[in-house]
Every structure is written in C-alpha cells, then in structure tokens.
Design an enzyme around this catalytic site. Sequence first.
Site, short mmCIF file in Angstrom:
data_model
loop_
_atom_site.label_atom_id
_atom_site.label_comp_id
_atom_site.label_asym_id
_atom_site.label_seq_id
_atom_site.Cartn_x
_atom_site.Cartn_y
_atom_site.Cartn_z
N THR A 13 -2.02 -0.48 3.69
CA THR A 13 -2.59 -0.17 5.01
C THR A 13 -4.03 -0.70 5.10
OG1 THR A 13 -1.24 1.81 5.06
CG2 THR A 13 -3.07 1.71 6.62
N ALA A 43 -4.22 -8.28 -5.29
CA ALA A 43 -3.19 -7.75 -6.20
C ALA A 43 -2.38 -6.69 -5.47
CB ALA A 43 -3.83 -7.15 -7.44
N ILE A 136 -16.31 5.59 11.00
CA ILE A 136 -17.64 6.15 11.33
C ILE A 136 -18.62 5.81 10.20
CG2 ILE A 136 -18.95 8.25 11.82
CD1 ILE A 136 -16.34 9.60 12.69
N LYS A 205 -14.00 14.64 1.05
CA LYS A 205 -15.00 13.95 1.88
C LYS A 205 -16.29 14.76 1.99
CE LYS A 205 -11.27 11.96 4.62
NZ LYS A 205 -10.43 12.19 5.79
N GLY A 319 -6.77 4.85 9.39
CA GLY A 319 -6.03 3.77 10.03
C GLY A 319 -6.50 2.43 9.52
N1 LIG Z 1 -4.71 4.61 5.10
C1 LIG Z 1 -5.87 5.01 5.63
O1 LIG Z 1 -5.99 5.17 6.85
C2 LIG Z 1 -7.07 5.26 4.74
C3 LIG Z 1 -8.29 5.64 5.33
C4 LIG Z 1 -9.41 5.83 4.52
C5 LIG Z 1 -9.29 5.65 3.16
N2 LIG Z 1 -8.08 5.31 2.61
C6 LIG Z 1 -8.00 5.13 1.16
O2 LIG Z 1 -7.73 3.74 0.89
C7 LIG Z 1 -6.96 3.63 -0.30
C8 LIG Z 1 -5.71 2.81 -0.02
O3 LIG Z 1 -4.92 3.48 0.94
P1 LIG Z 1 -3.73 2.76 1.72
O4 LIG Z 1 -3.39 3.68 2.84
O5 LIG Z 1 -4.08 1.36 2.03
O6 LIG Z 1 -2.58 2.82 0.62
P2 LIG Z 1 -1.21 1.98 0.60
O7 LIG Z 1 -0.87 1.55 1.98
O8 LIG Z 1 -0.24 2.79 -0.16
O9 LIG Z 1 -1.59 0.68 -0.24
C9 LIG Z 1 -1.76 0.72 -1.63
C10 LIG Z 1 -1.73 -0.70 -2.13
O10 LIG Z 1 -1.90 -0.70 -3.54
C11 LIG Z 1 -0.94 -1.57 -4.12
N3 LIG Z 1 -0.63 -1.16 -5.49
C12 LIG Z 1 -0.09 -0.01 -5.92
N4 LIG Z 1 0.04 -0.01 -7.25
C13 LIG Z 1 -0.43 -1.21 -7.68
C14 LIG Z 1 -0.54 -1.84 -8.95
N5 LIG Z 1 -0.15 -1.24 -10.07
N6 LIG Z 1 -1.08 -3.08 -9.01
C15 LIG Z 1 -1.48 -3.72 -7.89
N7 LIG Z 1 -1.40 -3.17 -6.66
C16 LIG Z 1 -0.87 -1.95 -6.55
C17 LIG Z 1 0.27 -1.46 -3.21
O11 LIG Z 1 1.11 -2.58 -3.40
P3 LIG Z 1 2.43 -2.83 -2.49
O12 LIG Z 1 1.88 -3.21 -1.14
O13 LIG Z 1 3.14 -3.90 -3.15
O14 LIG Z 1 3.14 -1.50 -2.48
C18 LIG Z 1 -0.41 -1.43 -1.85
O15 LIG Z 1 -0.67 -2.74 -1.40
C19 LIG Z 1 -6.69 5.06 -0.77
O16 LIG Z 1 -7.66 5.43 -1.72
C20 LIG Z 1 -6.88 5.89 0.49
O17 LIG Z 1 -7.28 7.23 0.24
C21 LIG Z 1 -6.98 5.10 3.36
#
Ligand SMILES: NC(=O)c1ccc[n+]([C@@H]2O[C@H](COP(=O)([O-])OP(=O)(O)OC[C@H]3O[C@@H](n4cnc5c(N)ncnc54)[C@H](OP(=O)(O)O)[C@@H]3O)[C@@H](O)[C@H]2O)c1
Length: 449
Positions: A13, A43, A136, A205, A319
């Site tokens: 995401t 990666a 923000i 947070k 998001g």
């Molecule tokens: N989503 C939000 O709105 C949001 C907002 C603020 C902060 N965050 C933070 O941002 C971070 C990421 O969140 P996200 O929502 O983007 O998570 P996500 O959609 O689950 O994405 C995680 C990514 O990590 C990759 N991954 C997992 N294991 C791996 C490994 N062993 N080696 C290499 N890549 C690997 C996944 O690969 P694949 O794509 O191949 O599965 C995926 O691309 C988290 O810490 C979350 O708390 C998220």
Amino acid sequence: MQQVNLGMIGGGTVGSGVFHALQLNGPLMASRIGVKVSLRKVAVKAFDESRPYAIPRSAMTTDWQNVVRDPQVDVVAELVGGTTLARAIILAALELGKPVITANKALLSAHGEELFAAAQQHGTNLYYEASVCGGIPIIKALREGFVGNRITHLYGIVNGTCNYILSRMKHEGADFAAVLRDAQVQGYAEAEPSLDIDGHDALHKIGILASLAHGFWVNPKHIYVEGIRAITRADIQFAHQLGYTVKLLGIIKKFERHGPQARRRPSGNPAAGSHIQVSVYPTLIPNKHVLAGVDHVFNALFVRGDIVGDTLFYGRGAGKDATASAVLSDLADAALDLKFGTKHRVPPFVPHERKGAVVSIDEVVSPYFVRLDVKDVPGTLAKVATIFGEAKIGISSVIQPEGHEGASVPLILMLHDAPNGAVSSALKKIARLPVVKSAPVMIRVENFG
Ligand SMILES: NC(=O)c1ccc[n+]([C@@H]2O[C@H](COP(=O)([O-])OP(=O)(O)OC[C@H]3O[C@@H](n4cnc5c(N)ncnc54)[C@H](OP(=O)(O)O)[C@@H]3O)[C@@H](O)[C@H]2O)c1
C-alpha cells in the site's frame, strides 16, 4: 543536478504509493530541492502480488539485502511493517551509514530508543514522518515548526478506524457491532480489528509524539489505553444530550498537581523532572470544540505550545497517497541532508529531559460521565450519591429517564473533577449495590482548559 538513489523494502500500500507519487511529482520535488530522487530498487515478498499501483518487474527483487547493500542505494525506505524483519532491515542500513525512512509506528513504539541510538552511533538519520497520522506533517511541526515551544497539551484523533466507527454511531444512531462489520466490508477496519479498536495503534502514535514533544523516551507500557469496544449507542446519545461527542482521544498533557496531591511525587519517579499524562481513551468532548467535528476516517491534532498558543492539524491519517506524501517529505529531507553533508541538521529525536516521567492514570484528574443500569426503586440515587460523597466526588448533573417502578433504567451522572483512582474505587463500591444491574460505564470528559 545531483541525484540520490532510493531503495525501498516493501511495495505494498505505502511502497507502491511512494512509487506512484515519485512518478507523478518527482520532477516537481527535484526542481524545488535541487536534487533528483531516483528509485533504484524495490524489495517485495512475491513479484506477482497485486498492488494499488503497479511497479515494473525490472525494479523489483525478493531479496531485501540486495537493496540495502547495493552501493548505489543512498537512502533506504523500510515499508514492510511488523517489528522483526523491519528492525533487522533498519539496523542493517544504519550500520552502513545510510539514512533510513520508516512508516512503522509499531516498530518505533517497541524499539525506537534503540533505533535512534543506532542512527546517532553510525552518524546517520532516521526519518519517520509517515509513522504518525499519514499525510499530516505533525512530526515536522513538532521537530521544526515548534522547536521554540514547550508543548503543554496535545490532543489527537489519530486512529481513522475508531473515528469512522464513532462518527457513524453518532450520526446514524447505529450500534458498535453493526458499524464495525460494515467498516470491515468497506475496508476501513481490518478483519482482525483489535489493533485499532482496542486503542493500540493510537498508543503507538501517541507514544512517539509524547517522546518527541517532551524529550524523553516514553515507554509504551506506561501509556494508559482503553479502546472503544465498550461504547454503546446509548452512551453516545446521552453524551449528545449533555452537549458532548465521544472521540477516541490521545492525550499528552503536562501534569500539574493540585491541593494535597501537590506534595506527593508521581509513582515510580525518583526525582523532579517533567511529569506528563500520556493516555488513549474514549473521551467526551464538547460539541462546540473543533475536534468534535472531525468525522469519518480523518485524523486531527490540537497542539498547544507555550509561545504559539493553540494550533490545529487535520487530514487523512492513512492510505497509500497520504502516507506516500509523508514519505516524500522525509525523502526530500534525506536528499538535502546528503546534498549538504548535514547529517543531523534537525536531530530525529533529542533527549533533553532525562528525568521525565509518565504519571499513573490513577493520579490524572478529570470530570466524568457515568452510566449506571439501575433498578427503578426509591432511594437508588441517594445510595449512589452517598458513595460518591464519601469519596469527596461531586455530582454536577443527573439524567434519570422515567421508568416503571422495579424495571431497569439508565442513570446518567456527570461528575466534577476528581482523580481517576478515586472514581474507579467509588464505582467498584457502586457496582456492588443490589440496585445496580450491570457494570458501571465511566467515560472521562475533556474540556481543553
Ligand atoms: N497502509 C497505510 O495506510 C499506512 C499508513 C501509515 C503507516 N503505514 C505503515 O507502513 C508500513 C507498510 O504498510 P503497508 O500498508 O504498505 O503494508 P503492505 O501493503 O502489507 O505492504 C508490505 C510490503 O512488504 C513486502 N514484504 C513483506 N515481507 C517481505 C520480505 N520478507 N521481503 C521483502 N518484502 C516483503 C510485501 O511484499 P508483497 O507486495 O510481495 O506482499 C509488501 O510489498 C507499516 O509499517 C504500516 O504500519 C501504513
């Protein structure tokens, strides 16, 4: 033009959002900062996973070490999530002296002290704008905009899922369980929602913000947390009748003792220093307060500095695009720091208050909303009032809807300022009264004084 190469671990995401945002606004950013940021490698876990924005196969690898150890990668973004692999990635990059960007609040909450120390030790920086409230720019505001202020109060609606649920309960008169189910269908709540609705995401947070604002590392175990599972439609309706809205509020406040309490030291605190309340709980806030109007998945922070006065921040807290915006802001800072060789122009987190302490929730003083489920018999209110009176807790108003004698009816009480510990003890005694039919509900009130 100078070029800085980014290596990302994670293309989900947030990662794919960063990829897209760089494609869209990379040239604009370059024209503003005089450095071109180029995405060198991403990666991921599996190449053919579906992503919000497609990333070309040629830019991807499944080995994160390939990214971190690539000598052409100048800046590493950890966008994987979780606390084990993410910690290893960040430490590996910092050891190589590479600046790191993370969006990972759970990791910073659990291991922030260690990671910031590692950044310091290896003469590099750890950027974390995206870890709190997505789009923000609150980290930048606290680190830079308010550098000349003591932050006396910070109130935050920092979890979009809880705010979405509470807003719909208020506006539609809906039940918690029904709104949660719908939020899961709409993608506003996880299938396993406890991280959000039990307040732990907000705790992560608020802990980061408290540490930054008060200059000592706040141990997440010292943060009092209550989620929104126990909030009912009835609580929201009675609160509204009394002129209040229920919000899950993160609160960071300089703590001041009054009366005989002023002579006592806070629990577990060996010496004088900054004492703060750091907590997350459902709170009644006046309908006329600006935070009461923050609805749906939006986040907002109300920050009071001793010089600046009251300030307000509002926006999307999560998001792909809002979070990518925060990562790009960190990327620009990292690129500028590399360009000018200024590794700690603004240090990520500066401990300046080594004797700071978080006070126990029992010592925190506030007014309260209390809902009791009582048997409608003469003398019930007098029995309840006697217990509060013995504990020196004043009742400011009462709502007792008319019922049939002997039936169960709600009894709503608003209490004057009192310490949490005293109110909890009084409610335990009240719960044992034969006329009280179920566990009392207590929601703290915040008047932003
Ligand atoms: N989503 C939000 O709105 C949001 C907002 C603020 C902060 N965050 C933070 O941002 C971070 C990421 O969140 P996200 O929502 O983007 O998570 P996500 O959609 O689950 O994405 C995680 C990514 O990590 C990759 N991954 C997992 N294991 C791996 C490994 N062993 N080696 C290499 N890549 C690997 C996944 O690969 P694949 O794509 O191949 O599965 C995926 O691309 C988290 O810490 C979350 O708390 C998220």
